[in-house]
Design a protein around this motif. Structure first.
Motif, short mmCIF file in Angstrom:
data_model
loop_
_atom_site.label_atom_id
_atom_site.label_comp_id
_atom_site.label_asym_id
_atom_site.label_seq_id
_atom_site.Cartn_x
_atom_site.Cartn_y
_atom_site.Cartn_z
N CYS A 266 28.98 5.47 -17.84
CA CYS A 266 28.83 4.01 -17.86
C CYS A 266 28.22 3.50 -16.55
O CYS A 266 27.27 2.71 -16.57
N LEU A 267 28.78 3.96 -15.42
CA LEU A 267 28.24 3.53 -14.13
C LEU A 267 27.03 4.37 -13.73
O LEU A 267 26.26 3.97 -12.85
N GLY A 268 26.90 5.55 -14.31
CA GLY A 268 25.68 6.34 -14.16
C GLY A 268 25.56 7.18 -12.91
O GLY A 268 24.46 7.47 -12.47
N SER A 269 26.69 7.64 -12.33
CA SER A 269 26.59 8.44 -11.11
C SER A 269 27.81 9.35 -10.95
O SER A 269 28.94 8.87 -10.87
N PHE A 270 27.57 10.66 -10.88
CA PHE A 270 28.64 11.62 -10.62
C PHE A 270 29.21 11.38 -9.22
O PHE A 270 30.42 11.49 -9.00
N ILE A 310 50.49 -7.18 -12.57
CA ILE A 310 49.30 -7.40 -11.73
C ILE A 310 48.32 -6.23 -11.87
O ILE A 310 47.09 -6.44 -11.86
N GLN A 311 48.84 -5.01 -12.03
CA GLN A 311 47.94 -3.88 -12.26
C GLN A 311 47.11 -4.08 -13.52
O GLN A 311 45.94 -3.72 -13.58
N ALA A 312 47.75 -4.63 -14.55
CA ALA A 312 47.01 -4.91 -15.79
C ALA A 312 45.86 -5.88 -15.53
O ALA A 312 44.76 -5.71 -16.07
N ILE A 313 46.10 -6.88 -14.69
CA ILE A 313 45.04 -7.83 -14.35
C ILE A 313 43.87 -7.10 -13.67
O ILE A 313 42.70 -7.36 -13.98
N GLY A 314 44.18 -6.18 -12.76
CA GLY A 314 43.13 -5.42 -12.10
C GLY A 314 42.28 -4.63 -13.08
O GLY A 314 41.04 -4.61 -12.97
N LEU A 315 42.92 -4.02 -14.06
CA LEU A 315 42.16 -3.24 -15.06
C LEU A 315 41.31 -4.14 -15.95
O LEU A 315 40.22 -3.75 -16.38
N LEU A 316 41.81 -5.35 -16.22
CA LEU A 316 41.01 -6.29 -17.02
C LEU A 316 39.77 -6.72 -16.26
O LEU A 316 38.70 -6.94 -16.87
N VAL A 317 39.88 -6.86 -14.94
CA VAL A 317 38.70 -7.18 -14.12
C VAL A 317 37.65 -6.07 -14.26
O VAL A 317 36.46 -6.34 -14.44
N VAL A 318 38.10 -4.82 -14.20
CA VAL A 318 37.17 -3.69 -14.36
C VAL A 318 36.57 -3.70 -15.75
O VAL A 318 35.36 -3.49 -15.93
N TYR A 319 37.39 -3.96 -16.76
CA TYR A 319 36.91 -3.92 -18.15
C TYR A 319 35.80 -4.94 -18.39
O TYR A 319 34.81 -4.65 -19.07
N PHE A 320 35.97 -6.14 -17.84
CA PHE A 320 34.98 -7.20 -18.09
C PHE A 320 33.79 -7.14 -17.12
O PHE A 320 32.85 -7.93 -17.26
N ALA A 321 33.83 -6.24 -16.16
CA ALA A 321 32.71 -6.12 -15.21
C ALA A 321 31.51 -5.46 -15.89
O ALA A 321 31.65 -4.44 -16.56
N VAL A 329 33.65 -4.09 -10.18
CA VAL A 329 34.45 -2.92 -10.57
C VAL A 329 35.40 -2.56 -9.43
O VAL A 329 36.59 -2.31 -9.64
N LEU A 330 34.87 -2.54 -8.21
CA LEU A 330 35.69 -2.17 -7.05
C LEU A 330 36.78 -3.21 -6.77
O LEU A 330 37.88 -2.86 -6.35
N THR A 331 36.50 -4.48 -7.04
CA THR A 331 37.52 -5.52 -6.88
C THR A 331 38.70 -5.26 -7.79
O THR A 331 39.87 -5.36 -7.38
N GLY A 332 38.41 -4.93 -9.03
CA GLY A 332 39.48 -4.58 -9.97
C GLY A 332 40.24 -3.36 -9.52
O GLY A 332 41.48 -3.30 -9.64
N CYS A 333 39.53 -2.39 -8.98
CA CYS A 333 40.18 -1.17 -8.48
C CYS A 333 41.10 -1.48 -7.30
O CYS A 333 42.17 -0.87 -7.16
N VAL A 334 40.70 -2.41 -6.45
CA VAL A 334 41.53 -2.82 -5.31
C VAL A 334 42.84 -3.44 -5.79
O VAL A 334 43.93 -3.10 -5.32
N ASN A 412 34.58 2.34 -22.04
CA ASN A 412 35.15 1.25 -21.24
C ASN A 412 36.48 0.76 -21.83
O ASN A 412 37.45 0.53 -21.10
N LEU A 413 36.52 0.64 -23.13
CA LEU A 413 37.74 0.19 -23.80
C LEU A 413 38.89 1.18 -23.58
O LEU A 413 40.01 0.79 -23.25
N VAL A 414 38.59 2.47 -23.75
CA VAL A 414 39.63 3.50 -23.63
C VAL A 414 40.10 3.64 -22.18
O VAL A 414 41.30 3.81 -21.92
N VAL A 415 39.18 3.55 -21.23
CA VAL A 415 39.52 3.78 -19.82
C VAL A 415 40.17 2.56 -19.18
O VAL A 415 41.02 2.71 -18.29
N ASN A 416 39.83 1.36 -19.63
CA ASN A 416 40.31 0.16 -18.92
C ASN A 416 41.15 -0.81 -19.76
O ASN A 416 42.22 -1.22 -19.32
#
Length: 453
Positions: A266-270, A310-321, A329-334, A412-416
């Motif tokens: 999805c992000l395109g980089s190993f 709050i962790q769920a909120i972080g993953l939702l940020v990644v999902y919608f990025a 994506v990194l904001t959600g990871c933080v 994206n759905l399965v991971v986030n």
């Protein structure tokens, strides 16, 4: 009254080495074995799912047995410590063997090899880590020190994950040969060898520094699987914790097992794997230092409920990025990483549940309780990885190919998204925990008075 038994400061610090060592073996397995099976060995997603779920079905029998056996062990080193010292070399060896497969992944021999090495590695993880986890409940009688011990463990776990997440992908590329853009079989195997060698002395340091201060007041009876399970099921707080950790670990470890697919396809980089996996881990370590403070102020249950939400909120940020918006994506990871403190909090709550059952029934089940807790985490890991890889295939994932738009949305759905939903459910489950920290302290005082008679 007798003085409260406490662990030494060195023992509290070195307790972290047990999970630090474990991560060198098991975090690497959890994060990279699924993609090793699909992209290197060539195993079918259905075969991977059967192997992982089958191993966890066996764990449902094996883990409580190991906990009960450890509780009934008598040695000059205690009940739990011998398994750590003598089991860790074998865990390291089979951690390496899981990342080898001399047969074709499409052959029966290839599937059998993967199944045998994975199941035995899981059994050895049980052999070492159930006694390790049970140690926290018998090293001290002090409730605050138990939180510190489990916080130490959480820091060790996340330092281990930080090293594994930051170093694995670059090391695998470096060891895969000049000019490699993705890791090959040799890269995976050699990194497993390096991590296995590092893990053994860390386990031994734990063995030499930890002491078992709390001993059962009566001899454990002859092992009965029926009685062991009965005692555990009657412990309503332990059962609730297991449900919470099943949800949390399905989300967390299951996500880790397939996160590489999201980063690569999805992000395109190993190369981004190291960054995406490392950022949350660094924040988790930072957040862990504040666990004793916030637990003391807000209580264990409230901290667990709030941080998982709050962790769920972080993953939702990644999902919608968008996939090209790496800063989002990194904001959600933080956000996700900073509040990832469920492990030390639930481990301290588990010790409370053991004390609760000890007072209620007169049976102390440190080993079998931790085995049940550990089983929930392992089942969560297997469910996340095995169901996750099946879902990826259903969305059209094809190994080592450019993925379709539908496949990338599915990844994206399965991971986030799915993990975010599981974290919300875990947060809601905390509403059923009715034992306050004050109640837990009173239970320990009653146990102390009882044992002094």
């Amino acid at each position: 009254m007798n003085q409260i038994k406490r662990a030494s400061k060195l023992a509290v610090f070195c307790y972290s080495f047990g999970d630090l060592a474990s991560q060198f073996v098991w975090a690497f397995v959890g994060s990279y074995l699924t993609i090793f099976y699909t992209d290197i060995v060539g195993l079918a997603p259905a075969a991977i799912s059967v192997i992982m779920l089958g191993a966890r079905i066996w764990d449902a029998i094996n883990d409580p047995m190991m906990g009960a056996i450890a509780e009934r062990t008598h040695s000059k080193w205690g009940r739990f410590r011998p398994y750590i010292a003598f089991g860790c070399p074998f865990l390291a060896i089979f951690g390496v063997l899981t990342f080898t497969n001399p047969f074709s992944g499409t052959s029966t021999a290839g599937v059998v090899w993967a199944a045998i090495t994975y199941v035995i590695a899981g059994m050895l993880y049980t052999l070492v880590n159930i006694p390790y986890g049970a140690l926290a409940g018998v090293m001290t009688e002090d409730a605050e020190q138990r939180v510190k011990i489990n916080t130490s463990r959480n820091i060790g776990m996340n330092v281990g994950m930080l090293i594994v997440n930051a170093c694995s992908a670059p090391l695998m590329l470096a060891l895969s040969g000049k000019g490699a853009t993705v890791a090959n079989s040799r890269g995976y195997t050699m990194v497993a060898v390096i991590y296995g060698i590092i893990s053994i002395p860390l386990f031994l340091i734990l063995f030499f520094t930890a002491k078992e201060k709390i001993q059962p007041q009566r001899q454990a009876e002859k092992f009965s699987l029926k009685d062991a399970i009965g005692n555990l099921v009657k412990n309503k707080y332990l059962m609730l914790l297991c449900l919470i950790m099943l949800l949390v670990m399905t989300a967390f470890m299951g996500r880790m097992a397939i996160l590489s697919y999201y980063v690569i396809y999805c992000l395109g980089s190993f190369e981004l794997i190291a960054v995406i996996m490392t950022v949350p881990t660094v924040l988790t370590i930072l957040g862990s230092f504040f666990v004793p403070i916030i637990v003391k102020k807000f209580g264990k249950r409230n901290v667990l409920m709030g941080t998982t939400f709050i962790q769920a909120i972080g993953l939702l940020v990644v999902y919608f990025a968008p996939f090209d918006n790496v800063p989002m994506v990194l904001t959600g990871c933080v956000i996700f990483g900073l509040f990832n403190i469920a492990m030390p909090v639930t481990l301290s709550m588990m010790s409370d549940s053991v004390d609760y059952m000890d007072l209620k029934s007169g049976v102390r089940t440190d080993g079998t309780a931790y085995a049940t807790y550990g089983l929930a985490t392992k089942v969560g890991n297997a469910l996340g990885g095995s169901v996750g890889v099946i879902l990826l295939a259903s969305f059209g994932y094809v190994a080592n190919q450019q993925q379709t738009v539908a496949a990338m949305k599915g990844i994206n759905l399965v991971v986030n998204l799915i993990p975010a939903i599981l974290y919300i459910l875990a947060s809601l489950c905390c509403l059923f925990w009715k034992m306050s920290d004050k109640d837990a302290d009173e239970i320990r005082e009653k146990l102390k008075v009882r044992d002094e008679k």
